[in-house]
Design a protein around this motif. Structure first.
Motif, PDB file in Angstrom:
ATOM      1  N   THR A   1       0.861  -1.179   0.000  1.00 16.39           N
ATOM      2  CA  THR A   1       0.000   0.000   0.000  1.00 16.39           C
ATOM      3  C   THR A   1       0.900   1.232   0.000  1.00 16.39           C
ATOM      4  O   THR A   1       2.082   1.152   0.360  1.00 16.39           O
TER       5      THR A   1
ATOM      6  N   PRO B   1      -1.925   8.012  -1.281  1.00 17.00           N
ATOM      7  CA  PRO B   1      -2.744   6.942  -0.712  1.00 17.00           C
ATOM      8  C   PRO B   1      -4.225   7.257  -0.856  1.00 17.00           C
ATOM      9  O   PRO B   1      -4.619   8.420  -0.966  1.00 17.00           O
ATOM     10  N   SER B   2      -5.048   6.221  -0.884  1.00 17.03           N
ATOM     11  CA  SER B   2      -6.490   6.428  -0.941  1.00 17.03           C
ATOM     12  C   SER B   2      -7.012   6.754   0.456  1.00 17.03           C
ATOM     13  O   SER B   2      -6.306   6.597   1.455  1.00 17.03           O
TER      14      SER B   2
ATOM     15  N   THR C   1      -6.045   1.634   1.247  1.00 14.92           N
ATOM     16  CA  THR C   1      -5.843   0.328   0.597  1.00 14.92           C
ATOM     17  C   THR C   1      -5.186   0.422  -0.773  1.00 14.92           C
ATOM     18  O   THR C   1      -4.873  -0.591  -1.372  1.00 14.92           O
ATOM     19  N   ARG C   2      -5.026   1.617  -1.298  1.00 14.58           N
ATOM     20  CA  ARG C   2      -4.444   1.764  -2.642  1.00 14.58           C
ATOM     21  C   ARG C   2      -3.008   1.261  -2.647  1.00 14.58           C
ATOM     22  O   ARG C   2      -2.205   1.612  -1.789  1.00 14.58           O
TER      23      ARG C   2
ATOM     24  N   TYR D   1      -1.350   0.134  -8.412  1.00 11.46           N
ATOM     25  CA  TYR D   1      -2.477   0.905  -8.947  1.00 11.46           C
ATOM     26  C   TYR D   1      -1.981   1.928  -9.972  1.00 11.46           C
ATOM     27  O   TYR D   1      -2.704   2.292 -10.906  1.00 11.46           O
ATOM     28  N   TYR D   2      -0.730   2.356  -9.811  1.00 10.96           N
ATOM     29  CA  TYR D   2      -0.160   3.382 -10.692  1.00 10.96           C
ATOM     30  C   TYR D   2       0.609   2.731 -11.844  1.00 10.96           C
ATOM     31  O   TYR D   2       1.033   1.575 -11.741  1.00 10.96           O
TER      32      TYR D   2
END
Length: 241
Positions: free
Chosen positions: A24, A60-61, A65-66, A70-71
């Motif tokens: 994360t 971060p989200s 949890t991101r 994700y990127y």
């Protein structure tokens, strides 16, 4: 791939690091803190191409949890770490040597050590010891015999390399004894990772067998045997460069 190699760049340090994409963003910042010296709560992360073209900012989200994956992160991109609070004091500044605690040893204590440059020169009658007045009567063929007698083939071990033994490598003892390439006693180690110099053979003589680049020979005083299980490289905050 689940692991990505990035160039971490900050005001204090620049290095190549490997990260799991499943981290994360908050976990990533925690791992970056001892590397760049910026508190995780104050870090601003930017993802750049190798030519320094900005790709995106990594954040971060809200629910935390991101993940890094994700990127659009790819091998050998640049992860630029800066502080979003420049006025706050940083934990570390690797460019400021005044913040580094110096280790000082008394000359009498240094003179007692047997694994120093001074001890080496004394044993081999070099430099100011060339007149032989202070030379130790050590037979080169029996050098490190006492240390070697405490090491048994097949045991797990940890090898301490570097000037102060700061570089640690783990493996299994595969050979203990004398060799043809140098006098004295040596220990042949099969490392867990491909960080060695050979496959157990030197100058065409096989002392033991192991995978290529996993074998190495070190002096017995650099080897500690015991409960040294194989390490998980991805479970370490500071990876070897």
């Amino acid at each position: 791939m689940s692991v990505v190699t990035l160039f971490v760049d900050s005001q204090n340090a620049s290095s190549e690091r490997r990260f799991q994409k499943s981290l994360t963003i908050n976990e990533l910042k925690t791992r970056l803190e001892p590397i760049v010296g910026i508190p995780s709560t104050s870090q601003r992360l930017m993802l750049l191409q190798q030519n320094n073209t900005a790709v995106c900012e990594i954040q971060p989200s809200a629910d935390g949890t991101r993940m890094l994956g994700y990127y659009p992160v790819e091998d050998y991109m640049v992860l630029q770490v800066s502080s979003d609070n420049p006025g706050a004091p940083q934990q570390l500044n690797f460019n400021d040597t005044t913040q580094v605690e110096k280790f000082v040893m008394a000359d009498e204590e240094y003179d007692k050590l047997g694994n120093t440059v001074r001890a080496f020169k004394r044993r081999h009658n070099m430099g100011r010891f060339a007149d032989g007045k202070s030379a130790m009567s050590i037979d080169e063929e029996d050098e490190f015999r006492n240390e070697a007698e405490k090491i048994t083939v097949g045991l797990r071990c940890e090898v301490a390399l570097g000037v102060a033994g700061e570089l640690k490598r783990r493996g299994v003892v595969r050979f203990v004894g004398k060799t043809r390439f140098r006098p004295g006693f040596w220990v042949g180690v099969e490392y867990d990772e491909p960080v060695g110099k050979n496959d157990g053979s030197v100058d065409g003589v096989a002392y033991f067998e192991c995978r290529p680049e996993h074998g190495s020979f070190v002096r017995p005083d650099k080897v500690a045997v015991g409960d040294f299980p194989e390490e998980d490289l991805f479970d370490s905050d500071l990876e070897e460069m």
